[in-house]
Write a protein that holds these residues in place. Structure first.
Motif, PDB file in Angstrom:
ATOM      1  N   HIS A  11       0.864  -1.176   0.000  1.00 17.44           N
ATOM      2  CA  HIS A  11       0.000   0.000   0.000  1.00 17.44           C
ATOM      3  C   HIS A  11       0.903   1.229   0.000  1.00 17.44           C
ATOM      4  CE1 HIS A  11      -3.257  -2.456   2.302  1.00 17.44           C
ATOM      5  NE2 HIS A  11      -2.993  -2.946   1.112  1.00 17.44           N
ATOM      6  N   ILE A  12       0.582   2.184  -0.829  1.00 18.52           N
ATOM      7  CA  ILE A  12       1.377   3.411  -0.898  1.00 18.52           C
ATOM      8  C   ILE A  12       0.464   4.601  -0.714  1.00 18.52           C
ATOM      9  CG2 ILE A  12       2.935   4.827  -2.292  1.00 18.52           C
ATOM     10  CD1 ILE A  12       3.766   2.235  -3.725  1.00 18.52           C
ATOM     11  N   ASP A  13       0.823   5.452   0.242  1.00 16.66           N
ATOM     12  CA  ASP A  13       0.078   6.677   0.511  1.00 16.66           C
ATOM     13  C   ASP A  13       0.985   7.874   0.301  1.00 16.66           C
ATOM     14  OD1 ASP A  13      -2.413   5.512   1.426  1.00 16.66           O
ATOM     15  OD2 ASP A  13      -1.295   4.868   3.196  1.00 16.66           O
ATOM     16  N   SER A  69      -6.683  -8.951  -5.084  1.00 16.27           N
ATOM     17  CA  SER A  69      -7.067  -7.673  -4.483  1.00 16.27           C
ATOM     18  C   SER A  69      -6.728  -6.505  -5.393  1.00 16.27           C
ATOM     19  CB  SER A  69      -6.340  -7.457  -3.153  1.00 16.27           C
ATOM     20  OG  SER A  69      -6.653  -8.466  -2.250  1.00 16.27           O
ATOM     21  N   VAL A  70      -7.604  -5.534  -5.390  1.00 15.51           N
ATOM     22  CA  VAL A  70      -7.353  -4.280  -6.095  1.00 15.51           C
ATOM     23  C   VAL A  70      -7.637  -3.161  -5.107  1.00 15.51           C
ATOM     24  CG1 VAL A  70      -8.064  -2.771  -7.966  1.00 15.51           C
ATOM     25  CG2 VAL A  70      -7.999  -5.246  -8.328  1.00 15.51           C
ATOM     26  N   ILE A  71      -6.681  -2.288  -4.930  1.00 18.26           N
ATOM     27  CA  ILE A  71      -6.860  -1.134  -4.058  1.00 18.26           C
ATOM     28  C   ILE A  71      -6.743   0.108  -4.921  1.00 18.26           C
ATOM     29  CG2 ILE A  71      -5.938   0.156  -2.103  1.00 18.26           C
ATOM     30  CD1 ILE A  71      -4.912  -2.534  -1.032  1.00 18.26           C
ATOM     31  N   THR A  72      -7.716   0.961  -4.817  1.00 12.83           N
ATOM     32  CA  THR A  72      -7.729   2.184  -5.609  1.00 12.83           C
ATOM     33  C   THR A  72      -8.391   3.279  -4.797  1.00 12.83           C
ATOM     34  OG1 THR A  72      -8.277   3.103  -7.780  1.00 12.83           O
ATOM     35  CG2 THR A  72      -9.925   1.673  -6.757  1.00 12.83           C
ATOM     36  N   SER A  73      -8.489   4.442  -5.358  1.00  6.12           N
ATOM     37  CA  SER A  73      -9.221   5.524  -4.701  1.00  6.12           C
ATOM     38  C   SER A  73     -10.241   6.068  -5.683  1.00  6.12           C
ATOM     39  CB  SER A  73      -8.274   6.638  -4.233  1.00  6.12           C
ATOM     40  OG  SER A  73      -7.604   7.189  -5.330  1.00  6.12           O
ATOM     41  N   ILE A  74     -11.286   6.657  -5.142  1.00  6.51           N
ATOM     42  CA  ILE A  74     -12.344   7.229  -5.970  1.00  6.51           C
ATOM     43  C   ILE A  74     -12.656   8.636  -5.487  1.00  6.51           C
ATOM     44  CG2 ILE A  74     -13.381   5.007  -6.573  1.00  6.51           C
ATOM     45  CD1 ILE A  74     -15.478   5.509  -4.409  1.00  6.51           C
ATOM     46  N   ASN A  75     -13.193   9.460  -6.368  1.00  3.69           N
ATOM     47  CA  ASN A  75     -13.591  10.824  -6.031  1.00  3.69           C
ATOM     48  C   ASN A  75     -15.100  10.855  -5.825  1.00  3.69           C
ATOM     49  OD1 ASN A  75     -10.994  11.997  -6.368  1.00  3.69           O
ATOM     50  ND2 ASN A  75     -11.268  11.809  -8.571  1.00  3.69           N
TER      51      ASN A  75
END
Length: 90
Positions: free
Chosen positions: A11-13, A72-78
């Motif tokens: 995970h990268i933030d 697994s898929v990790i993403t972000s949404i608006n």
């Protein structure tokens, strides 16, 4: 001898520190974290740390944790917020 390949999710933030940006990378399965000033640097650093950790576990004759789920898929949404919404920082 055939060489085994292990796959680990990371995970990268992105974090803003003053005027600078840092990228924090973590590998939850191994409980490891590292950072970099760029996304690529963070990935390189966490890969080196994972490799070092696995080599150390092997030298100590300890079991090496591995992931069974590779889908697994990790993403972000608006999401647009209502104009009167109150935000709670996480």
């Amino acid at each position: 001898m055939e060489r085994k390949i292990l796959n680990y999710r990371i995970h990268i933030d992105q974090e803003k520190i003053g005027k600078k940006i840092a990228y924090n990378a973590s590998c939850p399965t191994l409980g490891l974290a590292d950072f970099g000033s760029t996304l690529d640097e963070a990935i390189v650093n966490i890969k080196k740390l994972i490799q070092f950790h696995i080599e150390t576990l092997e030298q100590l004759d300890r079991p090496i944790p591995f992931e069974r789920d590779f889908t697994s898929v990790i993403t972000s949404i608006n999401i647009p917020l209502p104009s009167k919404a109150h935000l709670l920082a996480q």
